[in-house]
Scaffold this active site. Structure first.
Site, PDB file in Angstrom:
ATOM      1  N   LYS A 250       5.311   9.493   8.388  1.00 57.35           N
ATOM      2  CA  LYS A 250       5.215   8.929   9.741  1.00 57.35           C
ATOM      3  C   LYS A 250       6.303   9.452  10.676  1.00 57.35           C
ATOM      4  O   LYS A 250       6.257  10.576  11.150  1.00 57.35           O
ATOM      5  CB  LYS A 250       5.206   7.402   9.652  1.00 57.35           C
ATOM      6  CG  LYS A 250       3.958   6.867   8.895  1.00 57.35           C
ATOM      7  CD  LYS A 250       3.931   5.368   8.831  1.00 57.35           C
ATOM      8  CE  LYS A 250       2.892   4.873   7.848  1.00 57.35           C
ATOM      9  NZ  LYS A 250       1.529   4.864   8.381  1.00 57.35           N
TER      10      LYS A 250
ATOM     11  N   TYR B 236       0.866  -1.186   0.000  1.00 58.98           N
ATOM     12  CA  TYR B 236       0.000   0.000   0.000  1.00 58.98           C
ATOM     13  C   TYR B 236       0.897   1.228   0.000  1.00 58.98           C
ATOM     14  O   TYR B 236       1.868   1.300   0.766  1.00 58.98           O
ATOM     15  CB  TYR B 236      -0.889  -0.005   1.248  1.00 58.98           C
ATOM     16  CG  TYR B 236      -1.729   1.241   1.444  1.00 58.98           C
ATOM     17  CD1 TYR B 236      -1.438   2.139   2.479  1.00 58.98           C
ATOM     18  CD2 TYR B 236      -2.813   1.528   0.618  1.00 58.98           C
ATOM     19  CE1 TYR B 236      -2.202   3.282   2.672  1.00 58.98           C
ATOM     20  CE2 TYR B 236      -3.594   2.658   0.811  1.00 58.98           C
ATOM     21  CZ  TYR B 236      -3.291   3.540   1.837  1.00 58.98           C
ATOM     22  OH  TYR B 236      -4.056   4.665   2.036  1.00 58.98           O
TER      23      TYR B 236
ATOM     24  N   ASP C 260       9.340   2.873  -1.133  1.00 57.69           N
ATOM     25  CA  ASP C 260       8.356   3.526  -0.268  1.00 57.69           C
ATOM     26  C   ASP C 260       8.733   3.184   1.176  1.00 57.69           C
ATOM     27  O   ASP C 260       8.395   2.120   1.676  1.00 57.69           O
ATOM     28  CB  ASP C 260       6.945   3.047  -0.610  1.00 57.69           C
ATOM     29  CG  ASP C 260       5.914   3.660   0.324  1.00 57.69           C
ATOM     30  OD1 ASP C 260       4.708   3.466   0.069  1.00 57.69           O
ATOM     31  OD2 ASP C 260       6.312   4.307   1.307  1.00 57.69           O
TER      32      ASP C 260
HETATM   33  P1  KE4 Z   1      -0.385   8.445   4.552  1.00 60.68           P
HETATM   34  O1  KE4 Z   1      -0.946   9.158   3.327  1.00 60.68           O
HETATM   35  O2  KE4 Z   1      -1.433   7.654   5.295  1.00 60.68           O
HETATM   36  O3  KE4 Z   1       0.439   9.374   5.448  1.00 60.68           O
HETATM   37  O4  KE4 Z   1       0.715   7.387   4.023  1.00 60.68           O
HETATM   38  C1  KE4 Z   1       0.315   6.429   3.071  1.00 60.68           C
HETATM   39  C2  KE4 Z   1       1.283   5.261   3.136  1.00 60.68           C
HETATM   40  C3  KE4 Z   1       2.255   5.158   2.155  1.00 60.68           C
HETATM   41  N1  KE4 Z   1       3.154   4.149   2.168  1.00 60.68           N
HETATM   42  C4  KE4 Z   1       3.130   3.212   3.147  1.00 60.68           C
HETATM   43  C5  KE4 Z   1       4.144   2.104   3.121  1.00 60.68           C
HETATM   44  C6  KE4 Z   1       2.154   3.271   4.180  1.00 60.68           C
HETATM   45  O5  KE4 Z   1       2.145   2.318   5.143  1.00 60.68           O
HETATM   46  C7  KE4 Z   1       1.218   4.317   4.179  1.00 60.68           C
HETATM   47  C8  KE4 Z   1       0.136   4.431   5.224  1.00 60.68           C
HETATM   48  N2  KE4 Z   1       0.055   3.358   6.170  1.00 60.68           N
HETATM   49  C9  KE4 Z   1      -1.245   3.124   6.757  1.00 60.68           C
HETATM   50  C10 KE4 Z   1      -1.126   1.938   7.716  1.00 60.68           C
HETATM   51  N3  KE4 Z   1      -0.912   0.722   7.040  1.00 60.68           N
HETATM   52  C11 KE4 Z   1      -1.786   4.338   7.444  1.00 60.68           C
HETATM   53  C12 KE4 Z   1      -2.979   4.064   8.335  1.00 60.68           C
HETATM   54  C13 KE4 Z   1      -4.249   4.568   7.725  1.00 60.68           C
HETATM   55  O6  KE4 Z   1      -4.450   4.420   6.509  1.00 60.68           O
HETATM   56  O7  KE4 Z   1      -5.058   5.090   8.511  1.00 60.68           O
END
Ligand code: KE4
Length: 429
Positions: A267, A144, A239
């Site tokens: 993060k 993701y 990523d």
């Molecule tokens: P954000 O747009 O949520 O800051 O980041 C997206 C993203 C991009 N790349 C990786 C590897 C990620 O894990 C994420 C976001 N992770 C999720 C948890 N698996 C965020 C939690 C959520 O969606 O509320």
């Protein structure tokens, strides 16, 4: 203490917020539970609106590697707050955080701040398409990268397929350039590049997959990505939104010794405030506006409070022995969970990468998304609820990682392992 206050808040929240939450996973739908509303946090603990205390293994989905309310982070935010919250103009803090990232990650020579991981990956993809003049992108099933249209895709049936839109509202045209292949499957990747390589702008990968549970790269996988990108002139994007500064100070790339062309962050670099970033080779990043033609912008990019929180966090992480200590407590937790499963007579597959852990209720091995999906999801849901009732706050999905922070001490790890043993037995019914 019950859940009356959380229930009342949820009833109000759903009237004005879709599902009552501002990000879907928080609704706990996949485990058939309702969310608790969090009142405050400190160290490795959360307290909900009903005063119940939990040991937190979500850590805001990764950012809280120091634990909640770390004094250095709070002090940095307070000091910055006194001078203002947002200027929409460059500040010295942005230089400081950019320099910390450049110094920490060998492949990153320049970096641009954005406000989320989604923005980081979306922008890195645009840059890769611009510098190569190509449209196709390759991602991996179960990885993701945020919710940008061209990345929010479901793997089609079959092995290497043109992705299908992962949500209503995404036109087929927006994903027709996206290919999704199985994670850790070097042969399929190679044959896919043999067929499409000349058209592939970039390959984007989680160097340790944390969005299908926890799946490390098999030996040779990341090396194959690097050499195939070199062979076909494609950009390799790591990523590291989740793994950056999580699995090591230099990210997963420093652990596995692979230099991507671009890296995405999020993060941890925001210390709990909204930040994302993308960076990498200078010749690529110089193509980003205003230095180059590739447009990307953001009102709150480089926000001073977020920069201050990120700087304070990275300075703590840079201190000698930080990761050794965190790895040691993470290993204790991993071994404890495996032991608990053995004692409960349950077959599990559990691994870790630094302080990211995965626990599947399947004998395993789990090396890709198809194998991750063999986990007993009903059992996981019962385990999740039993653990929460024992004050252990896990991600409400089998396909998320578990995060240990510096605030999780020996006693807390032992308490968690004891609770897990009981929860597994209860989940057996
Ligand atoms: P954000 O747009 O949520 O800051 O980041 C997206 C993203 C991009 N790349 C990786 C590897 C990620 O894990 C994420 C976001 N992770 C999720 C948890 N698996 C965020 C939690 C959520 O969606 O509320």
């Amino acid at each position: 203490m019950g859940t009356a206050n959380s229930e009342a808040m949820l009833a109000k929240a759903v009237q004005v917020i879709p599902g009552g939450v501002n990000s879907p996973v928080r609704a706990c739908r996949s485990v058939g539970a309702e969310p608790v509303f969090i009142e405050r946090a400190q160290g490795c603990h959360l307290w909900d609106a009903d005063g119940v205390r939990y040991i937190d293994y979500i850590g805001s989905w990764g950012p809280m590697i120091l634990g909640h309310g770390h004094p250095a982070v709070l002090d940095a935010i307070r000091k910055t707050l006194a001078k203002g919250t947002s200027f929409g103009a460059p500040t010295e803090l942005e230089i400081e955080l950019a320099q910390l990232i450049v110094d920490a990650v060998d492949s990153v020579q320049m970096v641009r701040m954005v406000n989320s991981g989604t923005e980081a990956t979306m922008s890195a993809i645009r840059l890769a398409r611009a510098v190569t003049g190509r449209d196709m992108i390759i991602k991996f099933d179960g990885c993701y990268h945020g919710h940008a249209d061209s990345l929010l895709v479901d793997a089609g049936s079959g092995v290497a397929t043109l992705a299908i839109a992962g949500s209503p509202g995404i036109p087929a045209d927006f994903v027709k350039h996206t290919l999704s292949v199985p994670y850790n499957d070097i042969d399929t990747l190679r044959s896919t590049m043999e067929r499409y390589g000349q058209k592939v702008a970039c390959i984007i990968v989680e160097p340790v997959a944390g969005n299908m549970g926890l799946v490390p790269p098999r030996p040779g996988f990341l090396e194959a990505l690097r050499s195939l990108c070199d062979d076909y002139g494609s950009i390799l994007i790591f990523d590291e939104v989740m793994t950056g500064f999580r699995v090591a100070f230099g990210g997963a790339q420093s652990v596995y010794g692979i230099m991507p062309d671009l890296t995405c962050f999020g993060k941890i670099i925001g210390g709990g405030l909204p930040v994302g970033a993308y960076g990498g080779r200078r010749d690529l990043m110089q193509q980003v506006a205003p230095e180059g033609p590739v447009y990307q912008a953001g009102t709150l990019s480089g926000n001073p409070l977020a920069m201050a929180a990120g700087i304070a966090t990275l300075k703590e992480l840079a201190k000698p022995g930080f990761y050794e200590k965190l790895d040691s407590s993470s290993e204790k937790l991993l071994q404890g969970l495996k032991q608990a499963a053995r004692q409960a007579g349950i077959k599990v597959w559990a691994e870790r990468a630094g302080s990211m852990l995965g626990l599947y209720f399947t004998p395993g091995p789990v090396t890709d998304f198809e194998e991750a999906k063999t986990s007993d999801l009903e059992f996981f849901a019962r385990y999740y609820k039993a653990m929460r009732n024992k004050g252990i706050y896990l991600a409400p999905s089998q396909f998320e990682a578990l995060f240990v922070s510096a605030a999780h001490d020996q006693q807390v790890i032992e308490e968690t392992v004891a609770a897990a043993g009981q929860a597994m037995k209860e989940a057996l019914g």
